[in-house]
Design a protein around this motif. Sequence first.
Motif, mmCIF file in Angstrom:
data_model
loop_
_atom_site.group_PDB
_atom_site.id
_atom_site.type_symbol
_atom_site.label_atom_id
_atom_site.label_comp_id
_atom_site.label_asym_id
_atom_site.label_seq_id
_atom_site.Cartn_x
_atom_site.Cartn_y
_atom_site.Cartn_z
ATOM 1 N N UNK A 4 -16.190 10.915 19.698
ATOM 2 C CA UNK A 4 -15.566 12.229 19.921
ATOM 3 C C UNK A 4 -14.482 12.143 20.993
ATOM 4 N N UNK A 5 -13.460 12.955 20.826
ATOM 5 C CA UNK A 5 -12.378 12.990 21.802
ATOM 6 C C UNK A 5 -12.785 13.861 22.979
ATOM 7 N N UNK A 6 -11.980 13.824 24.020
ATOM 8 C CA UNK A 6 -12.258 14.648 25.204
ATOM 9 C C UNK A 6 -12.201 16.131 24.858
ATOM 10 N N UNK A 7 -11.297 16.514 23.984
ATOM 11 C CA UNK A 7 -11.196 17.923 23.592
ATOM 12 C C UNK A 7 -12.449 18.366 22.840
ATOM 13 N N UNK A 8 -12.954 17.517 21.967
ATOM 14 C CA UNK A 8 -14.165 17.866 21.224
ATOM 15 C C UNK A 8 -15.350 18.029 22.174
ATOM 16 N N UNK A 9 -15.486 17.130 23.137
ATOM 17 C CA UNK A 9 -16.581 17.242 24.106
ATOM 18 C C UNK A 9 -16.437 18.499 24.959
ATOM 19 N N UNK A 10 -15.224 18.803 25.384
ATOM 20 C CA UNK A 10 -14.995 19.967 26.235
ATOM 21 C C UNK A 10 -15.269 21.268 25.482
#
Length: 114
Positions: A4-10
């Motif tokens: 997962x990308x940082x945006x998905x995690x955030x």
Amino acid sequence: MPRPTAAQLAYGSATVVVSTIAMLLLSQTSTGIGVAVIAAAALALGLLVALTVPIPRRRGRHAARRGGAQAPGAVGAPAGSGGVSAARDGSAAGAGASRVPEPRTASAEHPVHH
């Protein structure tokens, strides 16, 4: 499965926290079962949001040449099925396959709009 990308995690984490607080305040539950159901629902909602966040596409020389449209079967397909070999598009780290980026002019990087 890709990481997962940082945006998905955030987005997923923020959804879990905000939806948990909102559902707890709206339901005014104080039982352990009620809190567990709300927590499970918030986790499911956060997972759904994290999976539906669009993944940024790789932009490069070949994407611009295709006009931004992606060739059918290019994502997740073997190197030979997309019409461009892995050695040519630089997506594989083959033996001795180092690439030097092409020089770009200032007008190509920052177009002037009048």
